[in-house]
Write an enzyme that holds these catalytic residues in place. Structure first.
Site, PDB file in Angstrom:
ATOM      1  N   CYS A 128      -7.622   1.438  -0.265  1.00 32.78           N
ATOM      2  CA  CYS A 128      -6.841   2.237  -1.225  1.00 32.78           C
ATOM      3  C   CYS A 128      -7.051   3.720  -0.986  1.00 32.78           C
ATOM      4  O   CYS A 128      -8.089   4.266  -1.384  1.00 32.78           O
ATOM      5  CB  CYS A 128      -7.275   1.904  -2.649  1.00 32.78           C
ATOM      6  SG  CYS A 128      -7.414   0.140  -2.998  1.00 32.78           S
ATOM      7  N   ALA A 134      -0.109  11.752  -3.745  1.00 30.20           N
ATOM      8  CA  ALA A 134      -0.760  12.000  -2.456  1.00 30.20           C
ATOM      9  C   ALA A 134      -0.424  10.865  -1.496  1.00 30.20           C
ATOM     10  O   ALA A 134      -1.164   9.893  -1.370  1.00 30.20           O
ATOM     11  CB  ALA A 134      -2.272  12.123  -2.640  1.00 30.20           C
ATOM     12  N   GLY A 135       0.765  10.982  -0.873  1.00 30.78           N
ATOM     13  CA  GLY A 135       1.181   9.997   0.132  1.00 30.78           C
ATOM     14  C   GLY A 135       0.932  10.602   1.495  1.00 30.78           C
ATOM     15  O   GLY A 135      -0.182  10.537   2.023  1.00 30.78           O
ATOM     16  N   GLY A 365      28.532 -12.297  10.923  1.00 28.02           N
ATOM     17  CA  GLY A 365      28.364 -12.708   9.520  1.00 28.02           C
ATOM     18  C   GLY A 365      27.065 -13.463   9.312  1.00 28.02           C
ATOM     19  O   GLY A 365      26.370 -13.267   8.306  1.00 28.02           O
ATOM     20  N   GLU A 388       1.051   3.920   7.260  1.00 29.28           N
ATOM     21  CA  GLU A 388       0.164   4.512   8.291  1.00 29.28           C
ATOM     22  C   GLU A 388       0.753   5.822   8.828  1.00 29.28           C
ATOM     23  O   GLU A 388       0.608   6.140  10.001  1.00 29.28           O
ATOM     24  CB  GLU A 388      -0.057   3.545   9.453  1.00 29.28           C
ATOM     25  CG  GLU A 388      -1.122   2.499   9.197  1.00 29.28           C
ATOM     26  CD  GLU A 388      -2.552   2.987   9.441  1.00 29.28           C
ATOM     27  OE1 GLU A 388      -3.375   2.736   8.535  1.00 29.28           O
ATOM     28  OE2 GLU A 388      -2.847   3.598  10.476  1.00 29.28           O
TER      29      GLU A 388
HETATM   30  C1  LIG Z   1       4.461  -1.781   1.611  1.00 27.55           C
HETATM   31  C2  LIG Z   1       3.488  -0.655   1.658  1.00 27.55           C
HETATM   32  C3  LIG Z   1       2.156  -0.909   1.896  1.00 27.55           C
HETATM   33  C4  LIG Z   1       1.227   0.130   1.918  1.00 27.55           C
HETATM   34  N1  LIG Z   1      -0.101  -0.146   2.072  1.00 27.55           N
HETATM   35  C5  LIG Z   1      -1.009   0.850   1.869  1.00 27.55           C
HETATM   36  C6  LIG Z   1      -2.397   0.539   1.788  1.00 27.55           C
HETATM   37  O1  LIG Z   1      -2.822  -0.595   1.953  1.00 27.55           O
HETATM   38  N2  LIG Z   1      -3.262   1.546   1.501  1.00 27.55           N
HETATM   39  C7  LIG Z   1      -2.842   2.834   1.305  1.00 27.55           C
HETATM   40  O2  LIG Z   1      -3.668   3.710   1.064  1.00 27.55           O
HETATM   41  N3  LIG Z   1      -1.521   3.162   1.399  1.00 27.55           N
HETATM   42  C8  LIG Z   1      -0.604   2.192   1.662  1.00 27.55           C
HETATM   43  N4  LIG Z   1       0.750   2.497   1.712  1.00 27.55           N
HETATM   44  C9  LIG Z   1       1.163   3.895   1.472  1.00 27.55           C
HETATM   45  C10 LIG Z   1       1.831   4.553   2.653  1.00 27.55           C
HETATM   46  O3  LIG Z   1       0.891   4.898   3.614  1.00 27.55           O
HETATM   47  C11 LIG Z   1       2.629   5.762   2.095  1.00 27.55           C
HETATM   48  O4  LIG Z   1       3.767   5.233   1.429  1.00 27.55           O
HETATM   49  C12 LIG Z   1       3.036   6.719   3.177  1.00 27.55           C
HETATM   50  O5  LIG Z   1       1.919   7.405   3.655  1.00 27.55           O
HETATM   51  C13 LIG Z   1       4.078   7.738   2.682  1.00 27.55           C
HETATM   52  O6  LIG Z   1       3.704   8.343   1.484  1.00 27.55           O
HETATM   53  P1  LIG Z   1       4.759   8.414   0.278  1.00 27.55           P
HETATM   54  O7  LIG Z   1       5.289   7.054   0.070  1.00 27.55           O
HETATM   55  O8  LIG Z   1       4.082   9.082  -0.864  1.00 27.55           O
HETATM   56  O9  LIG Z   1       5.940   9.314   0.803  1.00 27.55           O
HETATM   57  P2  LIG Z   1       6.021  10.910   0.789  1.00 27.55           P
HETATM   58  O10 LIG Z   1       4.797  11.481   1.389  1.00 27.55           O
HETATM   59  O11 LIG Z   1       6.420  11.363  -0.571  1.00 27.55           O
HETATM   60  O12 LIG Z   1       7.231  11.159   1.789  1.00 27.55           O
HETATM   61  C14 LIG Z   1       8.596  11.051   1.412  1.00 27.55           C
HETATM   62  C15 LIG Z   1       9.450  11.526   2.587  1.00 27.55           C
HETATM   63  O13 LIG Z   1       9.170  12.916   2.871  1.00 27.55           O
HETATM   64  C16 LIG Z   1       8.794  13.046   4.231  1.00 27.55           C
HETATM   65  N5  LIG Z   1       7.807  14.117   4.362  1.00 27.55           N
HETATM   66  C17 LIG Z   1       6.688  14.315   3.618  1.00 27.55           C
HETATM   67  N6  LIG Z   1       6.009  15.384   4.067  1.00 27.55           N
HETATM   68  C18 LIG Z   1       6.684  15.854   5.149  1.00 27.55           C
HETATM   69  C19 LIG Z   1       6.487  16.931   6.065  1.00 27.55           C
HETATM   70  N7  LIG Z   1       5.425  17.740   5.980  1.00 27.55           N
HETATM   71  N8  LIG Z   1       7.402  17.120   7.053  1.00 27.55           N
HETATM   72  C20 LIG Z   1       8.475  16.304   7.162  1.00 27.55           C
HETATM   73  N9  LIG Z   1       8.715  15.254   6.334  1.00 27.55           N
HETATM   74  C21 LIG Z   1       7.828  15.036   5.341  1.00 27.55           C
HETATM   75  C22 LIG Z   1       8.220  11.705   4.628  1.00 27.55           C
HETATM   76  O14 LIG Z   1       8.231  11.515   6.021  1.00 27.55           O
HETATM   77  C23 LIG Z   1       9.156  10.761   3.874  1.00 27.55           C
HETATM   78  O15 LIG Z   1      10.322  10.574   4.633  1.00 27.55           O
HETATM   79  C24 LIG Z   1       1.674   1.466   1.743  1.00 27.55           C
HETATM   80  C25 LIG Z   1       3.036   1.728   1.531  1.00 27.55           C
HETATM   81  C26 LIG Z   1       3.938   0.694   1.474  1.00 27.55           C
HETATM   82  C27 LIG Z   1       5.380   1.003   1.189  1.00 27.55           C
END
Ligand SMILES: Cc1cc2nc3c(=O)[nH]c(=O)nc-3n(C[C@H](O)[C@H](O)[C@H](O)COP(=O)(O)OP(=O)(O)OC[C@H]3O[C@@H](n4cnc5c(N)ncnc54)[C@H](O)[C@@H]3O)c2cc1C
Length: 408
Positions: A128, A134-135, A365, A388
């Site tokens: 986690c 914080a994505g 189809g 990732e």
């Molecule tokens: C099914 C699933 C399983 C997952 N499993 C895990 C897990 O086990 N553990 C864990 O910790 N996380 C997990 N994740 C989280 C995953 O790593 C994040 O969703 C990912 O890092 C993107 O973060 P966000 O969803 O907040 O998108 P955001 O960071 O909000 O991004 C939204 C969009 O903006 C773009 N963007 C953001 N910043 C920039 C920039 N500087 N320049 C250009 N474009 C940008 C992104 O590329 C994206 O297109 C999982 C996600 C999913 C959907």
């Protein structure tokens, strides 16, 4: 150092064929059912545990394969079977690697067996890191871990999201802020042992693809863990924080090599998953194109169809080569001077999205229905360009590494 080779050795071929058999006989036939149920496929994980695929031993054997090809080969075969089920099988491995990479011998020995359980009572683990705010921007993480010296305990508060196996895991590995002044350098990882009070599952997400894999929020409300649950131990953390503070005091460093070695080493594994899904869709499309007749001849007789298949296969093979190169570099400690790990993940994941869409087109189809697996594979493939590190983040890392500039 092992020479780079594109040829699997006899032992690797044997493992690959064994995995392929499991993927074809156990995973693929169960794929549609668990995709519809949107539940963790416990019986399939148990089956994998019985034959030895769901175990630390198996994972470690592939992980330490000196050619670097063990993990990508295993990922490709399992994800060829089905991405959602395969992620349920390898998700624990992702958490285990967090412990293997940062934990002490004692932590590895104590916690990793509890992540897997045993064949009669399988368990899963979760890693986690991501949070609602914080994505991609990991440095803005807010989950906080505070040390209670009197009790030698860490107190953790915050909300994690998108955690694969979050809330259903026996062991959770949680990344938290220990020094908010230091950005991502002030983070540390903690083990949250089974049944720790204060940890609960938030919402479980209903997803577009990989629906057999459980993804949920994890809430940490005054979670207390013993000092021994800090991965790597307190002395190592204190040393690391002191070094980071010293660097920050000197004004920080210019971006020299933006490719972080740990991500570069783990990203090819995700690339290999994408190769597995892409290859699966390509194979279905190739067979369909050879048997489906229109205008009195198989549709593959048309260049418009045959050339698509030629492009699909070319891109899949190119993706695999990038993945294998990066995996070989990782195991041999080669510096990622062009962010080759990120490159492999970027290319393979974009390839999987493209190839699975082309497969739907070739099946016409039928491709658009759940009678055939390619629509599921296309839904599944969309995850690879997101988790990732998104494709945009991979490009950012590659561009920063190539240029040495803090490109935004
Ligand atoms: C099914 C699933 C399983 C997952 N499993 C895990 C897990 O086990 N553990 C864990 O910790 N996380 C997990 N994740 C989280 C995953 O790593 C994040 O969703 C990912 O890092 C993107 O973060 P966000 O969803 O907040 O998108 P955001 O960071 O909000 O991004 C939204 C969009 O903006 C773009 N963007 C953001 N910043 C920039 C920039 N500087 N320049 C250009 N474009 C940008 C992104 O590329 C994206 O297109 C999982 C996600 C999913 C959907």
């Amino acid at each position: 150092m092992a020479e780079f080779t594109m040829e699997l050795n006899d032992e690797q071929k044997e493992v690959r064929d064994w995995l392929h058999g499991f993927a074809a006989d156990v995973i693929r036939p169960a794929a549609a059912e668990w995709d519809e149920r949107e539940e963790t496929p416990w019986p399939v994980i148990q089956e994998a545990a019985k034959v030895g695929i769901y175990s630390l031993d198996f994972y470690a054997q592939q992980y330490f394969d000196p050619t670097g090809l063990g993990i990508p080969m295993a990922m490709e075969e399992l994800f060829w079977g089905d991405a959602g089920i395969a992620l349920s099988i390898v998700g624990t491995g992702l958490a285990a690697v967090g412990v293997l990479a940062n934990g002490t011998e004692e932590q590895i020995g104590t916690w990793i067996p509890q992540m897997y359980g045993d064949a009669n009572d399988v368990k899963v683990a979760a890693f986690c890191s991501s949070e609602p705010d914080a994505g991609s921007d990991v440095a803005s993480m807010r989950t906080r871990a505070v040390y209670d010296e009197a009790k030698d305990e860490w107190v953790i508060n915050g909300t994690k999201t998108w955690a694969t196996n979050g809330g259903i895991a026996n062991v959770h590995v949680v990344v938290a802020v220990v020094d908010p002044e230091l950005g991502s350098k002030g983070h540390a990882s903690f083990i949250i042992p089974p049944n720790t009070p204060g940890l609960s599952q938030g919402q479980k997400f209903k997803k577009h693809g990989i629906r057999a894999s459980h993804t949920a929020e994890v809430i940490l409300d005054n979670v207390r863990v013993p000092g021994s649950c800090l991965l790597g131990g307190k002395d190592k953390l204190d040393e690391r924080l002191a070094r980071a503070r010293e660097k920050a005091r000197k004004g920080g460093e210019r971006v020299k090599n933006a490719a972080m070695a740990t991500f570069e080493a783990s990203r090819p594994a995700v690339g290999a998953m994408a190769v597995g899904t892409a290859r699966a869709a390509y194979e279905v499309a190739l067979e369909y194109a050879q048997t489906r007749e229109q205008f009195g001849r198989p549709i593959i007789d048309n260049q418009g169809v045959a050339f698509q298949l030629a492009d699909m296969r070319t891109q899949i093979d190119a993706a695999r080569l990038l993945v294998w190169r990066a995996s070989w570099m990782a195991i041999n400690g080669k510096p990622f001077t062009a962010a080759e790990g990120s490159m492999s993940k970027l290319f393979a994941s974009e390839t999987a999205k493209k190839v699975t869409a082309q497969a739907i087109q070739i099946l016409g189809g039928n491709g658009y229905t759940r009678e055939y697996p390619v629509e599921r594979m296309h839904r599944d493939a969309a995850i690879y360009t997101i988790f990732e590190g998104t494709s945009e983040i991979q490009r950012l890392v590659i561009a920063r590494t190539l240029s040495g500039m803090p490109i935004r």
